[in-house]
Motif scaffolding. Structure first.
Motif, mmCIF file in Angstrom:
data_model
loop_
_atom_site.group_PDB
_atom_site.id
_atom_site.type_symbol
_atom_site.label_atom_id
_atom_site.label_comp_id
_atom_site.label_asym_id
_atom_site.label_seq_id
_atom_site.Cartn_x
_atom_site.Cartn_y
_atom_site.Cartn_z
ATOM 1 N N GLU A 179 -32.324 -7.540 59.585
ATOM 2 C CA GLU A 179 -31.375 -6.597 60.273
ATOM 3 C C GLU A 179 -31.817 -6.141 61.566
ATOM 4 N N ASN A 183 -15.658 -16.574 51.258
ATOM 5 C CA ASN A 183 -14.301 -16.707 51.994
ATOM 6 C C ASN A 183 -14.689 -16.568 53.577
ATOM 7 N N HIS A 187 -18.852 -8.279 56.424
ATOM 8 C CA HIS A 187 -19.738 -8.734 55.168
ATOM 9 C C HIS A 187 -21.012 -8.958 55.464
ATOM 10 N N GLY A 188 -22.151 -8.952 54.657
ATOM 11 C CA GLY A 188 -23.413 -9.496 54.726
ATOM 12 C C GLY A 188 -23.579 -10.639 54.077
ATOM 13 N N SER A 189 -24.746 -11.176 53.878
ATOM 14 C CA SER A 189 -25.059 -12.574 53.668
ATOM 15 C C SER A 189 -24.782 -12.977 52.127
ATOM 16 N N ALA A 190 -24.428 -12.191 51.442
ATOM 17 C CA ALA A 190 -23.770 -12.339 49.974
ATOM 18 C C ALA A 190 -24.568 -13.299 49.270
ATOM 19 N N PRO A 191 -26.041 -12.975 49.088
ATOM 20 C CA PRO A 191 -26.950 -13.997 48.444
ATOM 21 C C PRO A 191 -26.474 -14.458 46.933
ATOM 22 N N ASP A 192 -25.488 -13.263 46.232
ATOM 23 C CA ASP A 192 -24.976 -13.646 45.102
ATOM 24 C C ASP A 192 -24.255 -14.904 44.866
ATOM 25 N N ALA A 247 -24.195 -13.682 59.504
ATOM 26 C CA ALA A 247 -24.775 -12.631 58.415
ATOM 27 C C ALA A 247 -26.142 -12.827 58.594
ATOM 28 N N VAL A 248 -27.065 -11.676 58.297
ATOM 29 C CA VAL A 248 -28.257 -11.862 58.259
ATOM 30 C C VAL A 248 -28.709 -11.142 56.882
ATOM 31 N N GLY A 249 -30.015 -11.602 56.251
ATOM 32 C CA GLY A 249 -30.684 -10.913 55.411
ATOM 33 C C GLY A 249 -30.658 -11.690 53.968
ATOM 34 N N GLY A 250 -31.508 -11.214 52.955
ATOM 35 C CA GLY A 250 -31.449 -11.699 51.810
ATOM 36 C C GLY A 250 -32.799 -11.264 51.045
ATOM 37 N N LEU A 276 -30.188 -7.981 64.380
ATOM 38 C CA LEU A 276 -28.723 -7.611 64.491
ATOM 39 C C LEU A 276 -28.960 -6.204 65.569
#
Ligand code: NAI
Ligand code: MG
Length: 367
Positions: free
Chosen positions: A88, A300, A287-292, A72-75, A91
């Motif tokens: 992005e 997962n 899904h994305g990079s889920a920074p949270d 995944a990328v970004g944040g 990608l």
């Protein structure tokens, strides 16, 4: 001969979930398969290193690889970087330069997670559909595309839906090919009642069907009715083929039939090479990079692991290995192993990213 696999883990939880995929690849290498893995940067980490979200050298490797697997990328760290080099953009360049026109989004309901669906269990139990979305044409790319100043205090926004025969022909062909190795049914969705592109879409799908795939069952639905049917009675579908815009929306709807974002894989395929017949391909979780949750061991890894299963199936002609990996995931879920995103209000102790990966690798042995 070794299969060349380029791994671009990216940012945020990308490297965490990819760590578990590497264990899975290692297991297959120890059990008769031969993957030569190379790793490189994409997204924010590539921008930090090279000032570009994907470097030319990385693009070269991607063009040569048998398959690319992306995390995944970004944040938030890169929120202020210039638009052309934002994570992005890496990608988008990969998709564009590899000409990945066919986006495959399966929506499969694992039995152990049927209660996680947005729908009732009986509607989704055993659900296994595949949405084939056209990815490089249509209204997201058509010209003109602009906001025009009309000079009287008004502006006019223009997006243009453009589809040529060859674009519809090749995406329909992918859908029919995939249906042949599934349940042999394709439903094509467009809006021919109000869009000229819908008329051409319908007619080309019909022609391709008649000329080359008449053994596959084909029906057509208007895309809005299709959206309704997807929620009303999703199991009526096997393969759905549709354009870029409708596919974007319908695949997100279908995603919620199966539960967590942490479970959803995807594949993007290009045209077959004239000499080798091999398609360029990029596999990535939805899904994305889920920074949270990044860096906490909570992610997962199943979406990324199932993306590798799709690579086994579509790039490496290893359908049995893919089945085996999917069965291992199914078994681990049935045993009650759950990352935090798969735990409902009833609670329970979550497994970490690493524990989930280890459980899946262990389950590969028995399957
Ligand atoms: P996201 O998919 O990263 O996260 C949405 C929610 O789902 C978050 O609460 C996250 O914790 C959770 N989640 C996502 N993947 C999970 C996993 N494997 N396990 C457990 N929970 C998971 O989307 P969001 O928050 O909109 O975007 C975050 C960043 O990711 C942004 O910079 C965005 O641009 C980027 N992004 C990148 C994508 C890609 O690389 N293909 C796709 C979507 C977003
Ligand atoms: Mg979307």
């Amino acid at each position: 001969m070794a299969h060349d696999l380029l791994i671009l883990a990216g940012d945020g939880i990308g490297p965490e979930v990819m760590g578990e995929v590497k264990k899975v690849v290692g297991w297959f290498n120890a059990n008769g398969m031969d993957f030569a893995v190379e790793e490189d940067l994409v997204g924010g980490c590539a921008y930090d290193a090279h000032g570009q979200a994907v470097s030319d050298a990385t693009m070269d490797k991607a063009l040569k690889a048998d398959a690319v697997l992306l995390g995944a990328v970004g944040g938030p760290k890169w929120d202020k970087v210039p638009y052309e080099v934002r994570p992005e953009a890496g990608l988008l360049r990969l998709r564009k330069d590899l000409e990945l026109f066919a986006n495959l989004r399966p929506a499969k309901c694992f039995d152990a997670l049927a209660d996680f669906s947005s729908l009732k269990r009986e509607l989704v139990e055993g659900l296994d559909i595949l949405i084939v979305r056209e990815l490089t044409g249509g209204v997201y790319f058509g010209e003109p595309k602009e906001i025009r100043d009309l000079g009287n205090g008004q502006k006019r926004a223009i997006d243009t839906q453009v589809y040529d025969t060859y674009e519809i022909d090749r995406i329909a062909s992918v859908a029919f090919e995939l249906a042949r190795v599934r349940d042999n049914r394709v439903c094509s969705m467009e809006k021919r009642n109000v869009m000229r592109s819908g008329v051409l879409w319908h007619d080309v799908v019909e022609e391709v069907h008649k000329a080359r795939y008449s053994d596959v069952q084909l029906n057509h639905m208007l895309a809005d009715a299709g959206g309704m049917q997807l929620v009303r009675r999703p199991k009526q579908f096997d393969v759905i083929v549709t354009d870029n815009l409708f596919g974007d929306m319908l695949s997100d709807v279908a995603a919620m039939l199966t539960g967590s974002l942490g479970m959803l894989p995807s594949a993007s395929l290009g045209a077959p090479d004239a000499a080798t017949g091999r398609r360029k391909a990029l596999y990535e979780p939805v899904h994305g990079s889920a920074p949270d949750i990044a860096g906490k061991g909570l992610a997962n890894p199943i979406a990324c692991i199932l993306s590798f299963a799709m690579a086994l199936r579509y790039s490496f002609e290893a359908g049995e290995a893919a089945d085996r990996l999917e069965r291992a995931v199914e078994q681990v879920l049935a045993q009650g192993v759950r990352t935090a995103d798969l735990i409902g209000p009833e609670g329970g102790a979550p497994a970490s990213t690493v524990q989930m990966g280890d459980a899946i690798v262990a389950a590969l042995e028995g399957n």
